[in-house]
Design a protein around this motif. Structure first.
Motif, PDB file in Angstrom:
ATOM      1  N   ARG A  51       0.759  -1.232  -0.012  1.00  8.04           N
ATOM      2  CA  ARG A  51      -0.031  -0.188   0.091  1.00  8.04           C
ATOM      3  C   ARG A  51       0.846   1.146   0.243  1.00  8.04           C
ATOM      4  O   ARG A  51       0.649   2.211  -0.745  1.00  8.04           O
ATOM      5  CB  ARG A  51      -0.935  -0.078   1.223  1.00  8.04           C
ATOM      6  N   ASN A  52       1.964   1.321   0.714  1.00 10.40           N
ATOM      7  CA  ASN A  52       2.841   2.432   0.858  1.00 10.40           C
ATOM      8  C   ASN A  52       3.423   2.546  -0.480  1.00 10.40           C
ATOM      9  O   ASN A  52       3.799   3.641  -0.989  1.00 10.40           O
ATOM     10  CB  ASN A  52       3.945   2.352   1.851  1.00 10.40           C
ATOM     11  N   GLN A  54       2.406   1.709  -3.292  1.00 14.11           N
ATOM     12  CA  GLN A  54       1.303   2.168  -4.118  1.00 14.11           C
ATOM     13  C   GLN A  54       1.152   3.878  -4.045  1.00 14.11           C
ATOM     14  O   GLN A  54       1.004   4.413  -5.010  1.00 14.11           O
ATOM     15  CB  GLN A  54      -0.042   1.519  -3.849  1.00 14.11           C
ATOM     16  N   ARG A  55       1.317   4.143  -3.105  1.00 14.44           N
ATOM     17  CA  ARG A  55       1.157   5.596  -2.547  1.00 14.44           C
ATOM     18  C   ARG A  55       2.427   6.275  -3.172  1.00 14.44           C
ATOM     19  O   ARG A  55       2.358   7.499  -3.726  1.00 14.44           O
ATOM     20  CB  ARG A  55       1.188   5.806  -1.342  1.00 14.44           C
ATOM     21  N   THR A  91      -1.279  -5.326  -8.662  1.00 15.03           N
ATOM     22  CA  THR A  91      -1.646  -4.335  -7.988  1.00 15.03           C
ATOM     23  C   THR A  91      -0.957  -3.057  -8.032  1.00 15.03           C
ATOM     24  O   THR A  91      -1.879  -2.025  -8.109  1.00 15.03           O
ATOM     25  CB  THR A  91      -1.400  -4.685  -6.479  1.00 15.03           C
TER      26      THR A  91
END
Length: 172
Positions: A51-52, A54-55, A91
């Motif tokens: 997730r990080n 992706q940011r 992802t």
């Protein structure tokens, strides 16, 4: 402005300038990333890290960094991880450039002794992996470098890379 000046001078002197930045994005880090030819974005295969990452990828997109500039590297990779490399690529919509194997004990021994991993376990999977990564990133066949002794070598701004090059140059 000072970061830009320093990096421009370093790039004119050295073949390779490697900057290990913090995980946060301040003006100094962004200046370095703007000038970088490549960004090695290191992540691990777990949901918070993905997730990080992706940011970060979203930020790089907003900064108009070309996708080719970003090389995604998986650290502490285990082929048996529940989340696969393909899952990560799907992802993040970005290919994985490199996988660094998980070898916690060799890494911790090197950190605790303050020496490169190849001095702890020269033939370990992680030491060999770092050597292969250095070859891949530099595009240099180190055997050819050894044969071209008459050409003056530029100094490396990265001691680990020097250590890896020296390891490859060892006879035998």
């Amino acid at each position: 402005e000072q970061i830009n000046t320093v990096l421009t001078v370093l790039k004119s002197i050295f073949d390779y300038v490697i900057i290990d930045t913090t995980s946060s994005f301040d003006s100094k880090t962004l200046s370095a990333l703007d000038l970088a030819d490549r960004i090695l974005l290191v992540t691990m295969v777990n949901l918070p890290c993905i997730r990080n990452t992706q940011r970060c990828m979203d930020l790089f997109s907003r900064l108009n960094y070309p996708k080719e500039k970003i090389n995604l590297i998986i650290n502490r990779y285990l082929p048996t991880d529940e989340i696969t490399v393909e899952d990560v690529e799907d992802t993040l919509e970005h290919p994985v450039y490199w996988k660094i194997p998980n070898n916690y004990f060799a890494v911790m021994a090197a950190i605790n002794r303050g020496v490169p991993i190849d001095l702890i376990e020269e033939d370990s999977n992680i030491s060999l992996n770092f050597t292969q990564l250095a070859r891949q990133l530099s595009g240099v066949d180190f055997k050819e470098v050894v044969e071209k002794k008459e050409e003056p070598e530029k100094k490396s701004a990265f001691p680990l890379l020097q250590s890896l090059i020296a390891k490859v140059k060892k006879p035998g």
